[in-house]
Write a protein that holds these residues in place. Structure first.
Motif, PDB file in Angstrom:
ATOM      1  N   PHE A 165     -15.757 -15.954   5.800  1.00 34.07           N
ATOM      2  CA  PHE A 165     -16.267 -15.571   7.120  1.00 34.07           C
ATOM      3  C   PHE A 165     -15.940 -16.627   8.185  1.00 34.07           C
ATOM      4  O   PHE A 165     -16.511 -16.599   9.264  1.00 34.07           O
ATOM      5  N   VAL A 175     -18.544 -14.178  11.319  1.00 33.70           N
ATOM      6  CA  VAL A 175     -19.843 -13.523  11.442  1.00 33.70           C
ATOM      7  C   VAL A 175     -20.036 -12.992  12.854  1.00 33.70           C
ATOM      8  O   VAL A 175     -20.423 -11.832  13.062  1.00 33.70           O
ATOM      9  N   THR A 185     -23.923  -8.936   8.603  1.00 35.73           N
ATOM     10  CA  THR A 185     -23.304  -9.828   7.624  1.00 35.73           C
ATOM     11  C   THR A 185     -24.380 -10.497   6.779  1.00 35.73           C
ATOM     12  O   THR A 185     -25.508 -10.708   7.227  1.00 35.73           O
TER      13      THR A 185
END
Length: 360
Positions: A165, A175, A185
């Motif tokens: 991420f 994110v 997320t």
């Protein structure tokens, strides 16, 4: 193996840790039945631990129902550092992408297979008892999945390993960028800075809240804590120090420091086994390995990678390292990548298997 933090770091990782899967030792063969024997040990411990069992039943029966919206404290990355970022769920997610095999396995354990619309990073073995369930999940990529393919699965939640991420273009996207698209997320607590075994229990608890399966979560934590106690009971009386290594891909040996692998260190400490290099940074030489003189050495098997036995044979034949205790005593073991770097519940299987291989 380590959590990729940057694209460049990830490339180094893939080169250095292109190994993992089995969990056998060079001197005592494989331990394909280790998961079963370890599970039997855990069940035996459960049978002999009435108090723990009663507590588990109490926790399960007392598990609350989720009232939506529910908010959990999670993470985003800012200037290379993990910082808190809340995620609020108005209802249980219906379409979930797990960016790693380990994350998907954890969902299955909580009874949430039907929520998964995609999985990627299939780098290790899937436990036999959930193999059929795992086959139901669409595979988005055998390796790490990209953002475009991930978004193409139309998820309302993307969950898994934090390192995937960290970049807007590489991995599944950041994110913040995913949240901006209306996609929730969940970065596994086990995969961020200073994670420990308690981080796994936090992941399970929070997933239980998000999906309103709190009873399942409480029950599974109870099972894992029984296994935790069983591992503690097997711990070596004396500290066993280890170092990790891999094949650079050109026949030379790479030493892996495991810097940041605090989740793994926490789990390994249950059996009093510790990474000697966890506080080291930068590239490490064979001279450094000779200097620290580990009792045990570990290499991971990575799906599609170099056979670790080839690398072990090269190490054993290297005259430069013959003074190292692990080499002299042939205390070199193969571990499954997914068990240790899946950042999920399979860490228990990994440590149990290693304990079996080490004769604990």
């Amino acid at each position: 193996m380590l959590v990729p933090v940057k694209k460049g770091m990830f490339l180094c990782l893939i080169t250095a840790m292109i190994l993992v899967l089995a969990a056998c030792s060079s001197n005592n063969g494989g331990s394909e039945d280790a998961n079963g024997s370890s599970q039997q040990a855990a069940e035996s411990s459960a049978a002999n631990a009435a108090t723990d069992g009663e507590q588990t039943d109490a926790d399960t029966s007392a598990a609350a129902e989720t009232t939506y919206p529910v908010t959990v404290s999670n993470y985003t990355i800012e200037n290379g550092t993990w910082v808190k970022k809340e995620q609020t769920f108005d209802k249980a997610p219906e379409r979930v992408v797990a960016n790693t095999q380990g994350a998907a396995e954890l969902m299955i354990r909580l009874g949430l297979t039907d929520k998964l619309v995609g999985v990627a990073a299939l780098f290790g073995s899937v436990p036999d008892d959930i193999a059929d369930e795992f086959k139901k999940i669409p595979v988005l990529a055998e390796g790490y999945v990209g953002k475009e393919v991930t978004i193409g699965a139309s998820p309302d939640l993307i969950m898994g390993r934090g390192g995937l991420f960290e970049d807007a273009d590489w991995g599944v996207g950041t994110v913040n960028s995913l949240n901006d698209m209306g996609i929730k997320t969940f970065v596994q607590n086990t995969s961020v800075t200073d994670a420990s075994l308690d981080s796994l229990y936090k992941d399970i608890t929070e997933l239980g809240e998000i999906f309103n399966v709190q009873a399942n979560a409480a029950a599974y934590i109870g099972e894992l804590k029984v296994r935790e106690e069983a591992l503690k009971a097997r711990a070596s009386a004396e500290t066993i120090n280890y170092a990790s290594f891999s094949d650079n891909g050109d026949g030379t040996i790479a030493i892996y420091n495991g810097n940041g692998d605090t989740f793994i260190e926490s789990a390994m400490s249950l059996i009093n086994v510790h990474n000697m290099l966890i506080n080291e940074t930068g590239t490490l030489s064979l001279e450094k390995l000779i200097e620290i003189n580990p009792d045990v050495m570990i290499i991971s098997k990575y799906a599609g990678g170099i056979d670790p036995q080839e690398t072990i044979d090269k190490l054993l034949a290297n005259k430069q390292v013959q003074s190292i205790n692990a080499v002299k005593n042939k205390k070199i073991y193969v571990i499954d990548f997914n068990n240790f770097w899946g950042y999920g519940d399979s860490i228990f299987t990994g440590v149990e298997t290693l304990a079996d291989d080490m004769g604990m």
